[in-house]
Design a protein around this motif. Structure first.
Motif, PDB file in Angstrom:
ATOM      1  N   SER A 142       0.820  -1.222   0.000  1.00 46.70           N
ATOM      2  CA  SER A 142       0.000   0.000   0.000  1.00 46.70           C
ATOM      3  C   SER A 142       0.852   1.270   0.000  1.00 46.70           C
ATOM      4  O   SER A 142       2.078   1.214   0.193  1.00 46.70           O
ATOM      5  CB  SER A 142      -0.901  -0.002   1.239  1.00 46.70           C
ATOM      6  OG  SER A 142      -1.864  -1.007   1.145  1.00 46.70           O
ATOM      7  N   GLY A 160      -0.726  -3.041   4.655  1.00 43.42           N
ATOM      8  CA  GLY A 160      -1.599  -1.866   4.732  1.00 43.42           C
ATOM      9  C   GLY A 160      -0.841  -0.550   4.703  1.00 43.42           C
ATOM     10  O   GLY A 160       0.368  -0.473   4.974  1.00 43.42           O
ATOM     11  N   ILE A 161      -1.580   0.473   4.449  1.00 44.61           N
ATOM     12  CA  ILE A 161      -1.036   1.814   4.221  1.00 44.61           C
ATOM     13  C   ILE A 161      -0.122   2.251   5.390  1.00 44.61           C
ATOM     14  O   ILE A 161      -0.462   2.099   6.555  1.00 44.61           O
ATOM     15  CB  ILE A 161      -2.221   2.785   3.987  1.00 44.61           C
ATOM     16  CG1 ILE A 161      -1.788   4.087   3.382  1.00 44.61           C
ATOM     17  CG2 ILE A 161      -3.034   3.019   5.235  1.00 44.61           C
ATOM     18  CD1 ILE A 161      -2.962   4.842   2.749  1.00 44.61           C
ATOM     19  N   GLY A 178      -2.049  -4.606   9.003  1.00 49.51           N
ATOM     20  CA  GLY A 178      -2.903  -3.425   9.124  1.00 49.51           C
ATOM     21  C   GLY A 178      -2.160  -2.131   8.866  1.00 49.51           C
ATOM     22  O   GLY A 178      -0.927  -2.046   8.968  1.00 49.51           O
ATOM     23  N   ALA A 179      -2.947  -1.109   8.570  1.00 51.94           N
ATOM     24  CA  ALA A 179      -2.381   0.221   8.347  1.00 51.94           C
ATOM     25  C   ALA A 179      -1.549   0.640   9.560  1.00 51.94           C
ATOM     26  O   ALA A 179      -1.955   0.453  10.703  1.00 51.94           O
ATOM     27  CB  ALA A 179      -3.516   1.203   8.118  1.00 51.94           C
ATOM     28  N   VAL A 194      -1.908  -6.449  13.345  1.00 55.92           N
ATOM     29  CA  VAL A 194      -1.983  -4.988  13.455  1.00 55.92           C
ATOM     30  C   VAL A 194      -1.108  -4.512  14.610  1.00 55.92           C
ATOM     31  O   VAL A 194      -0.727  -5.283  15.494  1.00 55.92           O
ATOM     32  CB  VAL A 194      -3.436  -4.487  13.704  1.00 55.92           C
ATOM     33  CG1 VAL A 194      -4.367  -4.910  12.581  1.00 55.92           C
ATOM     34  CG2 VAL A 194      -3.967  -4.962  15.047  1.00 55.92           C
ATOM     35  N   LEU A 202      -6.650 -11.510  13.804  1.00 48.53           N
ATOM     36  CA  LEU A 202      -7.732 -12.282  13.173  1.00 48.53           C
ATOM     37  C   LEU A 202      -7.160 -13.491  12.478  1.00 48.53           C
ATOM     38  O   LEU A 202      -6.034 -13.476  12.029  1.00 48.53           O
ATOM     39  CB  LEU A 202      -8.467 -11.400  12.134  1.00 48.53           C
ATOM     40  CG  LEU A 202      -9.182 -10.161  12.655  1.00 48.53           C
ATOM     41  CD1 LEU A 202      -9.567  -9.250  11.487  1.00 48.53           C
ATOM     42  CD2 LEU A 202     -10.433 -10.539  13.439  1.00 48.53           C
TER      43      LEU A 202
HETATM   44  C1  LIG Z   1      -6.253  -4.578   9.591  1.00 49.72           C
HETATM   45  C2  LIG Z   1      -7.564  -4.377   8.872  1.00 49.72           C
HETATM   46  C3  LIG Z   1      -7.563  -5.122   7.541  1.00 49.72           C
HETATM   47  C4  LIG Z   1      -8.645  -4.979   9.775  1.00 49.72           C
HETATM   48  O1  LIG Z   1      -9.898  -4.786   9.209  1.00 49.72           O
HETATM   49  P1  LIG Z   1     -11.129  -5.690   9.688  1.00 49.72           P
HETATM   50  O2  LIG Z   1     -10.875  -7.095   9.290  1.00 49.72           O
HETATM   51  O3  LIG Z   1     -12.368  -5.038   9.148  1.00 49.72           O
HETATM   52  O4  LIG Z   1     -11.059  -5.693  11.257  1.00 49.72           O
HETATM   53  P2  LIG Z   1     -11.709  -4.711  12.336  1.00 49.72           P
HETATM   54  O5  LIG Z   1     -11.855  -3.304  11.787  1.00 49.72           O
HETATM   55  O6  LIG Z   1     -12.926  -5.382  12.854  1.00 49.72           O
HETATM   56  O7  LIG Z   1     -10.582  -4.657  13.458  1.00 49.72           O
HETATM   57  C5  LIG Z   1     -10.274  -5.749  14.302  1.00 49.72           C
HETATM   58  C6  LIG Z   1      -9.556  -5.205  15.514  1.00 49.72           C
HETATM   59  O8  LIG Z   1      -8.267  -4.697  15.083  1.00 49.72           O
HETATM   60  C7  LIG Z   1      -8.168  -3.281  15.358  1.00 49.72           C
HETATM   61  N1  LIG Z   1      -7.514  -2.674  14.211  1.00 49.72           N
HETATM   62  C8  LIG Z   1      -7.947  -2.706  12.937  1.00 49.72           C
HETATM   63  N2  LIG Z   1      -7.058  -2.112  12.122  1.00 49.72           N
HETATM   64  C9  LIG Z   1      -6.056  -1.696  12.903  1.00 49.72           C
HETATM   65  C10 LIG Z   1      -4.835  -1.023  12.619  1.00 49.72           C
HETATM   66  N3  LIG Z   1      -4.506  -0.689  11.357  1.00 49.72           N
HETATM   67  N4  LIG Z   1      -4.018  -0.748  13.657  1.00 49.72           N
HETATM   68  C11 LIG Z   1      -4.361  -1.108  14.920  1.00 49.72           C
HETATM   69  N5  LIG Z   1      -5.487  -1.767  15.241  1.00 49.72           N
HETATM   70  C12 LIG Z   1      -6.338  -2.042  14.232  1.00 49.72           C
HETATM   71  C13 LIG Z   1      -9.598  -2.801  15.543  1.00 49.72           C
HETATM   72  O9  LIG Z   1      -9.657  -1.658  16.357  1.00 49.72           O
HETATM   73  C14 LIG Z   1     -10.229  -4.025  16.170  1.00 49.72           C
HETATM   74  O10 LIG Z   1      -9.871  -4.071  17.536  1.00 49.72           O
HETATM   75  P3  LIG Z   1     -10.901  -4.565  18.679  1.00 49.72           P
HETATM   76  O11 LIG Z   1     -11.233  -5.999  18.346  1.00 49.72           O
HETATM   77  O12 LIG Z   1     -10.134  -4.401  19.955  1.00 49.72           O
HETATM   78  O13 LIG Z   1     -12.083  -3.673  18.550  1.00 49.72           O
HETATM   79  C15 LIG Z   1      -7.855  -2.884   8.554  1.00 49.72           C
HETATM   80  O14 LIG Z   1      -8.227  -2.168   9.713  1.00 49.72           O
HETATM   81  C16 LIG Z   1      -6.647  -2.196   7.910  1.00 49.72           C
HETATM   82  O15 LIG Z   1      -5.755  -1.648   8.573  1.00 49.72           O
HETATM   83  N6  LIG Z   1      -6.645  -2.220   6.570  1.00 49.72           N
HETATM   84  C17 LIG Z   1      -5.608  -1.610   5.764  1.00 49.72           C
HETATM   85  C18 LIG Z   1      -6.306  -0.888   4.628  1.00 49.72           C
HETATM   86  C19 LIG Z   1      -5.297  -0.268   3.698  1.00 49.72           C
HETATM   87  O16 LIG Z   1      -4.142  -0.077   3.981  1.00 49.72           O
HETATM   88  N7  LIG Z   1      -5.784   0.071   2.519  1.00 49.72           N
HETATM   89  C20 LIG Z   1      -4.910   0.662   1.523  1.00 49.72           C
HETATM   90  C21 LIG Z   1      -5.638   0.739   0.233  1.00 49.72           C
HETATM   91  S1  LIG Z   1      -4.664   1.513  -0.979  1.00 49.72           S
END
Ligand SMILES: CC(C)(COP(=O)(O)OP(=O)(O)OC[C@H]1O[C@@H](n2cnc3c(N)ncnc32)[C@H](O)[C@@H]1OP(=O)(O)O)[C@@H](O)C(=O)NCCC(=O)NCCS
Length: 202
Positions: A142, A160-161, A178-179, A194, A202
């Motif tokens: 990302s 992630g980003i 994760g981001a 993350v 997960l």
């Molecule tokens: C990691 C990720 C995929 C998880 O998404 P998800 O499967 O929908 O999971 P959830 O949002 O339900 O999060 C699960 C838990 O992780 C935590 N969490 C999610 N993303 C996190 C991150 N980046 N950093 C820290 N904690 C994070 C949530 O707060 C949650 O915690 P909890 O259970 O204590 O409430 C998403 O948050 C992420 O970071 N995606 C990256 C997106 C990206 O970079 N896109 C770029 C496109 S160009």
């Protein structure tokens, strides 16, 4: 290079790829998309994916603009067409770097010496991939990710980003990082990680 490019996917990712295509000299651009109709970036959406075989006239180039890694793999394996690699002219690609077919490298990304990138990857805007990395097929790095030297990333993994991975780390296939995460240990299981330091959630 042909002058005609078909971009499979007319969403936001398709817009960014259109700009790279224009900067690489393509002028005759069409989109294929199963959901979007009309146009994207002023270029026509000419149908859904079932038209890809018909449009494969041997003179047309194709690229996939789909962010989901598994969907990208499915499309690439289903259609035997002339997939092309697109690199934004502002990207810095070092000596002895190999980049697989269908991979897209976005603006200002840096890929340093002796790194190998697989096919149909996305190396997104401003990502820094240090020397001697081995990046598997269908990986998405990302925007603003930093990978230290001698990192290995398995196929279909999404970093992630803004995440950072220190040097000499192995990351399994099918992972999501994760981001903003900071990876300081090998990630051995296909899972979501993350935080700082990155931990499995997960
Ligand atoms: C990691 C990720 C995929 C998880 O998404 P998800 O499967 O929908 O999971 P959830 O949002 O339900 O999060 C699960 C838990 O992780 C935590 N969490 C999610 N993303 C996190 C991150 N980046 N950093 C820290 N904690 C994070 C949530 O707060 C949650 O915690 P909890 O259970 O204590 O409430 C998403 O948050 C992420 O970071 N995606 C990256 C997106 C990206 O970079 N896109 C770029 C496109 S160009």
């Amino acid at each position: 290079m042909s002058n005609r490019l078909i971009i499979v996917g007319a969403g936001g990712h398709g817009k960014v790829i259109t700009d790279i295509a224009l900067k690489n000299g393509y002028t005759n651009i069409n989109f294929i998309d199963d959901n979007v109709k009309g146009s994207c970036m002023d270029f026509p959406v000419i149908g859904s994916s079932d038209r890809i075989f018909d449009l494969n006239d041997g003179k047309t180039d194709f690229v996939i603009a789909v962010g989901n890694d598994k969907t990208r793999k499915m499309i690439a394996e289903k259609y035997d067409v002339n997939w092309v690699t697109l690199i934004h002219p502002s990207a810095q690609i070092s000596t002895n770097v190999s980049i697989g077919i269908g991979t897209v490298v976005m603006a200002t990304a840096v890929i340093n010496a002796d790194t190998k990138i697989g096919k149909h990857c996305i190396i997104n805007t401003g990502a820094v991939i240090e020397h001697d990395n081995v990046i598997g097929d269908y990986v998405h790095i990302s925007p603003k990710v930093a990978l230290g030297g001698t990192t290995r990333i398995g196929e279909l993994t999404h970093i992630g980003i803004g995440a950072a991975v220190i040097n000499n780390i192995n990351i399994s296939k099918n992972c999501v990082v994760g981001a903003g995460a900071v990876v300081v240990d090998n990630l051995e299981h296909s899972a979501t990680y993350v935080g700082v330091p990155a931990r499995k959630v997960l």
